[in-house]
Write a protein that holds these residues in place. Structure first.
Motif: not given
Length: 898
Positions: A80-105
């Motif tokens: 789990s990368l969030a709880s409740g109604a927290q907002r996640l945003e996914t971003v593709d990185m140039p090295d093949g990974r994916v960054a996931v930003v929790n905009h509430d925490t």
């Protein structure tokens, strides 16, 4: 799982293969049934390929990988990368990974797409919604507007360097190429490369930033748009947008050719073409009384996609035709993310089971992100709530193209637009299909991989050809087909020019039969484009078989009366594939508004003509004009020719000298007739441009011979290439070439190469003991005695010139059980110093390295006390990569092995 799959050795050393497999199994959750037929013993999960139509989408409190072709998810993050109604945003990185930003925490996690495992998050708890992960073509930045900092994310998911402070306050940021572009509270534009400010450009308060056509674009307070990556800000047009939050610029998550914006109060999409400076405006036809809440739009081709979170609705506005339509986005009212991956638009509400995807042709469909209690399915919600789909009239000066027309109606003409061209790259022997496609996509070309059977000397999936061929000039966003070793299947040729399609087939070993259809098309873009093929795409067919293609070749003649003969001939030749001649004369009606005006045409407007077999004759008003300096404003040959045809004259671009001395390929540098020359209305102006600079093919030198031999190989490619060698730390044997920068490919003369070679040979180290009454011994040997476990590859002790080496010493006690922790003799291995009764023996036993640069096998000194029916508990010392298992009571990190 067998019982021994989760055991450790007596020294607590987890067996490498079992340890890795166990961790992988915990990190990756494969959706039931998707891989059931193929996953088994020895199966390894590979990184999902976004180029085949897939995206990483937030779903509830986690992230799933969704395939647009199947419409389903095939992998997900187990955490789990969030709880409740927290907002996640996914971003593709140039090295093949994916960054996931929790905009509430304010937490940012990084997903390894090979395993779908999530890293320990980077935490900015005070920043929350003011924190963004912004990827360039080379690195990903964490932009913290709250703290006013910019950080580069390293390969371990942590900031690679200390943050760069931006005390002027960060207002917004966009990525373009390898740079990050910021707008500050002082009204400045800042270019960031790595940790450095490359330059600062004062622009004034109230500026906003977006990107278009691979340029950073700043819009000032009165709506004037400027590109800012040249010698200075260059005005490219004006966006009629309100100030503040009511005027929304295009999102960097889906930039395209046009600078776009949304006027919220007026329900209008506005745009500027940076190449032609032409403006567009399309009204979004919302129902009376409906209050949309628009957010930043994205662009695909000529279409702009605008999110309306009130609906939630996704609006599509075609800048050229002026048509609009609305699409319901799955989910309840509220925000959804909008991104573009490989020409597909993804609209995703995190807390709904489904998302909406719109493909490159404009077709929309829902996709299933997988069952999740935190993301229920609300697909029935929109049945009675969709805003009406409607068509708006564009206010642009560009005439609208009709979506359909009677077969004999003259189609509406559109101005010729300059198309940027790039050089098709060469692919060295050993390049795989995925690597080739990645390079084509980097150059803004569309990759069409064609499985083309066997090729002597090439392995499975290796590329051995392309269409167009390497070195050819191809328009940006056009298709390049690559031939690779694989099962022979007919490629998808629908939409290609029939000559390009036949060339592709012949180069792959098939015969091509192109058949013209009798249907009259309503737009020149459809001429000569393949409409159907037999056999169908994907069919396995033996080489030498005949493939039949159908294409249209007839169209109704447009009406050119009253227009300039130069513009008319250029359009007839370039868009309609028709020949064109002009004859100067006098109109029988005596009406000539300007020299070169068309007063008669044969065939007449509305006449159905066949392309490539019809010559159009235009009669134009006679007279003499003076050649202007059409080169003065600079630009490509096509841009200069556009200025010539705007003067009602004909123009032809002509290739000139190669751009070997820093000139820009494609840029015009000469014109005939020269400025000031008196010329007739029928004269064709010739514009000469620089061709691509001479390129030299440099092969792959990694893995073959010494560094000196590698530099000799590079020099043999020609072009007076420069080559340096440098020692690097590597798991390979000493003197073996392990890196080449830049890599293999085509390069101009004088390119500087650096060849890295392994400076030291690593050896395999083991731990062993003869029985349980004997301490564990660490050393390098090919035949470890007794009970033994591998530690990994490291360097022989005393190799002091290795950068960053970590010496490991043996500390021993020989004074009996009372001093030696229950043993007659005891010892351990450490980077520190000896404790009481234990003294260092000799020089270092081994040299480890820090756990960076791909080294992830961290080993530890571990210890625990065992009674074992002896008068005094014995302290056992060991070496382990898993100090948390095996009952160890303490540990000391030592470093990393390979």
């Amino acid at each position: 799982m067998r019982a021994e799959d989760d055991t450790t050795g007596p020294a607590g050393k987890r067996l490498w293969p079992r340890g890795r497999t166990g961790h992988l199994a915990m990190a990756l959750v494969l959706v039931a049934g998707v891989l059931a037929a193929t996953v088994g013993v020895g199966y390894s999960v590979s990184r999902p390929d976004l180029s085949d139509g897939a995206a990483y989408l937030a779903r509830g409190h986690t992230v799933s990988h969704v395939n647009s072709q199947t419409g389903r998810t095939d992998a997900e993050v187990a955490r789990s990368l969030a709880s409740g109604a927290q907002r996640l945003e996914t971003v593709d990185m140039p090295d093949g990974r994916v960054a996931v930003v929790n905009h509430d925490t304010g937490e940012v996690s990084f997903i390894d797409t090979t395993t779908m495992g999530a890293s320990t998050p980077v935490k900015h708890p005070e920043s929350g919604n003011d924190l963004d992960a912004v990827p360039t073509t080379t690195v990903t930045y964490l932009v913290d507007r709250k703290r006013g900092t910019v950080e580069v994310i390293g390969p371990d998911g942590k900031p690679a360097e200390s943050p760069m402070a931006v005390p002027e306050q960060i207002v917004d940021s966009v990525p373009v190429g390898d740079s990050l572009w910021l707008v500050t509270g002082k009204g400045e534009v800042v270019q960031v490369l790595g940790k450095e400010r490359v330059r600062t450009i004062p622009m004034g308060k109230g500026i906003r930033i977006t990107s278009a056509d691979n340029h950073p674009v700043v819009v000032d307070d009165d709506g004037t748009a400027y590109t800012v990556d040249g010698a200075g800000p260059t005005a490219i047009g004006r966006l009629d947008l309100p100030r503040g939050a009511d005027g929304l610029l295009g999102s960097w998550r889906g930039p395209g050719r046009y600078v776009v914006g949304v006027d919220g109060p007026q329900h209008k999409v506005v745009a500027v073409d940076p190449r032609t400076h032409r403006g567009f405006a399309v009204t979004i036809p919302v129902e009376a009384g409906y209050q949309p809440k628009f957010e930043a739009p994205v662009v695909v081709g000529d279409r702009v996609y605008v999110p309306d979170i009130t609906g939630p609705t996704l609006w599509e506005a075609d800048l050229v035709t002026g048509k609009t339509r609305s699409m319901a986005v799955p989910g309840n009212k509220g925000g959804f993310t909008l991104t573009v991956h490989d020409g597909m638009v993804w609209a995703n509400n995190q807390y709904d089971q489904r998302a909406l995807v719109v493909d490159a042709q404009g077709g929309d469909r829902p996709v299933d992100k997988g069952v999740d209690a935190d993301a229920p399915d609300s697909s029935d919600r929109h049945k009675d709530q969709d805003p009406p789909t409607a068509t708006a009239t564009p206010t642009s000066s560009v005439p609208a193209r009709p979506s359909s027309a009677p077969a004999t109606t003259a189609p509406t003409r559109t101005p010729t637009q300059d198309i940027k061209k790039v050089t098709v790259p060469s692919f060295p022997h050993g390049t795989t299909r995925d690597q080739a496609c990645a390079e084509l996509e980097r150059l803004n070309l569309i990759c069409n991989p064609v499985s083309s059977g066997d090729k002597p000397g090439y392995g499975a999936d290796e590329v051995f050809g392309s269409t167009p061929k390497p070195g050819a000039q191809a328009p940006e966003h056009s298709q390049v087909s690559i031939q690779y070793v694989g099962p022979v299947k007919v490629p998808n040729l629908v939409g290609l020019n029939k000559d390009s399609a036949c060339l592709q087939l012949s180069e792959a070993g098939w015969q091509c039969q192109a058949v013209a259809d009798p249907d009259v098309v309503d737009a020149p873009a459809k001429l000569l484009a393949v409409t159907t093929q037999a056999p169908a795409a994907g069919t396995e067919v033996t080489k030498g078989s005949e493939i039949t293609l159908h294409y249209p070749d007839t169209i109704a003649m447009p009406n050119y009366l009253g227009s300039g003969g130069g513009e008319a001939c250029q359009e007839l030749q370039n868009s309609y594939h028709l020949g064109c001649t002009t004859t100067a004369g006098t109109s029988s009606a005596g009406k000539c508004d300007f020299v070169g005006q068309t007063f008669d045409q044969k065939p007449a407007a509305g006449t159905v003509v066949k392309v490539d077999s019809t010559a159009v004759a235009l009669s134009i008003c006679d007279g003499t004009v003076t050649a202007q300096n059409w080169l003065a404003a600079g630009g490509t040959a096509q841009q200069v020719c556009d200025r010539v045809t705007a003067a009602h004259l004909q123009c032809t671009p002509q290739p000139g000298n190669p751009a070997n001395n820093g000139e820009t390929p494609g840029a015009a540098y000469a014109q005939t007739p020269a400025p000031g020359t008196a010329m007739q209305a029928t004269t064709v102006v010739v514009i000469t441009y620089w061709t691509a600079q001479t390129m030299f093919s440099v092969p792959n030198v990694v893995g073959g011979g010494s560094a000196g031999q590698a530099c000799n190989t590079i020099a043999a490619a020609g072009g007076n290439m420069l080559c340096d060698t440098t020692k690097v730390v590597s798991a390979e044997d000493e003197n073996k070439v392990v890196s080449q920068s830049p890599g293999p490919g085509s390069y101009p003369a004088g390119t500087h190469f650096t060849v890295g070679y392994s400076g030291w040979t690593p050896f395999m180290f083991w731990i062993w003991r003869s029985d349980s009454a004997t301490p564990w011994t660490l050393g390098q040997t090919n035949n470890p005695p007794g009970e033994h476990f591998p530690v990994g590859k490291a360097y022989i002790g005393g190799t002091w010139d290795i950068p960053g080496h970590l010496p490991i010493y043996k500390f021993a006690c020989h004074s009996g059980p009372g001093d030696c922790d229950g043993y007659q003799e005891n010892w351990y291995y450490s980077r520190g110093t000896g404790k009481a009764h234990y003294a260092q023996e000799g020089s270092s036993v081994m040299e480890l390295l820090p756990c960076t640069d791909g080294r992830s096998h961290e080993i530890h000194r571990v210890w625990k006390d065992e009674n074992d029916n002896t008068p005094k508990a014995r302290r056992v010392y060991g070496i382990s990569d898993s100090p948390g298992t095996g009952g160890w009571q303490g540990s000391e990190p030592l470093g990393c092995t390979w």
